[in-house]
Motif scaffolding. Structure first.
Motif, mmCIF file in Angstrom:
data_model
loop_
_atom_site.group_PDB
_atom_site.id
_atom_site.type_symbol
_atom_site.label_atom_id
_atom_site.label_comp_id
_atom_site.label_asym_id
_atom_site.label_seq_id
_atom_site.Cartn_x
_atom_site.Cartn_y
_atom_site.Cartn_z
ATOM 1 N N SER A 37 15.499 -92.424 -2.337
ATOM 2 C CA SER A 37 16.141 -91.322 -1.632
ATOM 3 C C SER A 37 16.278 -91.561 -0.127
ATOM 4 N N VAL A 38 15.502 -92.507 0.419
ATOM 5 C CA VAL A 38 15.549 -92.743 1.869
ATOM 6 C C VAL A 38 15.964 -94.168 2.209
ATOM 7 N N LYS A 39 16.137 -94.997 1.203
ATOM 8 C CA LYS A 39 16.457 -96.402 1.441
ATOM 9 C C LYS A 39 17.753 -96.520 2.238
ATOM 10 N N GLY A 40 17.731 -97.343 3.278
ATOM 11 C CA GLY A 40 18.898 -97.524 4.129
ATOM 12 C C GLY A 40 18.989 -96.537 5.279
ATOM 13 N N ARG A 41 18.163 -95.501 5.241
ATOM 14 C CA ARG A 41 18.186 -94.485 6.299
ATOM 15 C C ARG A 41 16.880 -94.442 7.093
ATOM 16 N N PHE A 42 15.764 -94.703 6.436
ATOM 17 C CA PHE A 42 14.450 -94.649 7.081
ATOM 18 C C PHE A 42 13.919 -96.064 7.266
ATOM 19 N N THR A 43 13.173 -96.250 8.344
ATOM 20 C CA THR A 43 12.531 -97.533 8.606
ATOM 21 C C THR A 43 11.093 -97.301 9.048
ATOM 22 N N ILE A 44 10.160 -97.931 8.347
ATOM 23 C CA ILE A 44 8.750 -97.844 8.722
ATOM 24 C C ILE A 44 8.392 -99.076 9.537
ATOM 25 N N SER A 45 7.585 -98.871 10.551
ATOM 26 C CA SER A 45 7.117 -99.985 11.370
ATOM 27 C C SER A 45 5.719 -99.663 11.853
ATOM 28 N N ARG A 46 5.044 -100.668 12.371
ATOM 29 C CA ARG A 46 3.703 -100.448 12.877
ATOM 30 C C ARG A 46 3.508 -101.244 14.155
ATOM 31 N N GLU A 47 2.646 -100.705 14.983
ATOM 32 C CA GLU A 47 2.244 -101.374 16.212
ATOM 33 C C GLU A 47 0.738 -101.487 16.152
ATOM 34 N N ASN A 48 0.255 -102.588 15.620
ATOM 35 C CA ASN A 48 -1.176 -102.728 15.358
ATOM 36 C C ASN A 48 -2.019 -102.629 16.625
ATOM 37 N N ALA A 49 -1.492 -103.097 17.732
ATOM 38 C CA ALA A 49 -2.258 -103.034 18.987
ATOM 39 C C ALA A 49 -2.533 -101.591 19.400
ATOM 40 N N LYS A 50 -1.650 -100.694 19.001
ATOM 41 C CA LYS A 50 -1.826 -99.271 19.315
ATOM 42 C C LYS A 50 -2.365 -98.493 18.113
ATOM 43 N N ASN A 51 -2.605 -99.218 17.014
ATOM 44 C CA ASN A 51 -3.105 -98.573 15.798
ATOM 45 C C ASN A 51 -2.204 -97.402 15.391
ATOM 46 N N THR A 52 -0.924 -97.650 15.455
ATOM 47 C CA THR A 52 0.063 -96.597 15.234
ATOM 48 C C THR A 52 1.142 -97.068 14.264
ATOM 49 N N VAL A 53 1.576 -96.159 13.429
ATOM 50 C CA VAL A 53 2.669 -96.418 12.495
ATOM 51 C C VAL A 53 3.805 -95.455 12.820
ATOM 52 N N TYR A 54 5.031 -95.930 12.669
ATOM 53 C CA TYR A 54 6.199 -95.126 12.991
ATOM 54 C C TYR A 54 7.105 -94.975 11.772
ATOM 55 N N LEU A 55 7.909 -93.926 11.796
ATOM 56 C CA LEU A 55 8.961 -93.761 10.792
ATOM 57 C C LEU A 55 10.229 -93.347 11.528
ATOM 58 N N LEU A 59 15.295 -88.751 13.951
ATOM 59 C CA LEU A 59 13.969 -88.452 14.492
ATOM 60 C C LEU A 59 13.098 -89.685 14.332
ATOM 61 N N ARG A 60 12.116 -89.805 15.205
ATOM 62 C CA ARG A 60 11.124 -90.870 15.083
ATOM 63 C C ARG A 60 9.745 -90.242 15.028
ATOM 64 N N LEU A 61 9.072 -90.446 13.907
ATOM 65 C CA LEU A 61 7.730 -89.926 13.719
ATOM 66 C C LEU A 61 6.706 -90.978 14.109
ATOM 67 N N SER A 62 5.563 -90.506 14.606
ATOM 68 C CA SER A 62 4.461 -91.389 14.953
ATOM 69 C C SER A 62 3.203 -90.956 14.216
ATOM 70 N N CYS A 63 2.369 -91.934 13.890
ATOM 71 C CA CYS A 63 1.085 -91.668 13.235
ATOM 72 C C CYS A 63 0.029 -92.478 13.956
ATOM 73 N N ALA A 64 -0.847 -91.796 14.661
ATOM 74 C CA ALA A 64 -1.939 -92.452 15.367
ATOM 75 C C ALA A 64 -3.187 -92.385 14.500
ATOM 76 N N ALA A 65 -3.784 -93.540 14.263
ATOM 77 C CA ALA A 65 -4.956 -93.615 13.393
ATOM 78 C C ALA A 65 -6.205 -93.898 14.207
ATOM 79 N N SER A 66 -7.319 -93.335 13.757
ATOM 80 C CA SER A 66 -8.624 -93.643 14.339
ATOM 81 C C SER A 66 -9.616 -93.845 13.203
ATOM 82 N N GLY A 67 -10.627 -94.677 13.472
ATOM 83 C CA GLY A 67 -11.637 -94.942 12.461
ATOM 84 C C GLY A 67 -11.221 -95.987 11.442
ATOM 85 N N ILE A 68 -10.084 -96.600 11.663
ATOM 86 C CA ILE A 68 -9.551 -97.601 10.737
ATOM 87 C C ILE A 68 -8.672 -98.551 11.530
ATOM 88 N N ALA A 69 -8.771 -99.845 11.255
ATOM 89 C CA ALA A 69 -7.930 -100.836 11.911
ATOM 90 C C ALA A 69 -6.715 -101.075 11.019
#
Length: 113
Positions: A62-80, A18-28
């Motif tokens: 517990s998640v090392k090697g299986r999960f990857t966090i990334s961010r797309e600053n232009a979209k103010n979004t973080v992914y897992l 699965l790929r999770l998304s986190c959209a942020a507002s009010g914070i850069a």
């Protein structure tokens, strides 16, 4: 007002992804550490992945090697990106910056056959 909106959860079989998304507002986001947290039923919320403003990442054992966090600053979004999911990954997943802000509704991840 800082707000986080998580999405992308669902029901997946063991071994799935699965790929999770986190959209942020009010914070850069580019100026802040960002983390993905999870809370399983009857348990405390725990930090599973962190992306620092300086570009480094950290993971719970517990998640090392299986999960990857990334961010797309232009979209103010973080992914897992979550691979090789296990039943013990079942939880509500949230994002936040060092836990300093109010929590969003989260997104439910259920790993079951």
């Amino acid at each position: 007002q800082v707000q986080f909106v998580e999405s992308g959860g669902g029901l997946v079989q063991p071994g799935g992804s699965l790929r999770l998304s986190c959209a942020a507002s009010g914070i850069a986001l580019r100026f802040y550490n960002m983390g993905w947290y999870r809370q399983a039923a009857g348990q405390q919320r725990e930090l599973v992945a962190q992306s620092t403003w300086g570009g480094s990442t950290n993971y719970a054992d517990s998640v090392k090697g299986r999960f990857t966090i990334s961010r797309e600053n232009a979209k103010n979004t973080v992914y897992l990106q979550m691979n090789s999911l296990k039943p013990e990954d079942t939880a509500v997943y949230y994002c936040n910056s060092d836990g300093r802000y109010g929590w969003g509704q989260g997104t439910q991840v259920t790993v079951s056959s």
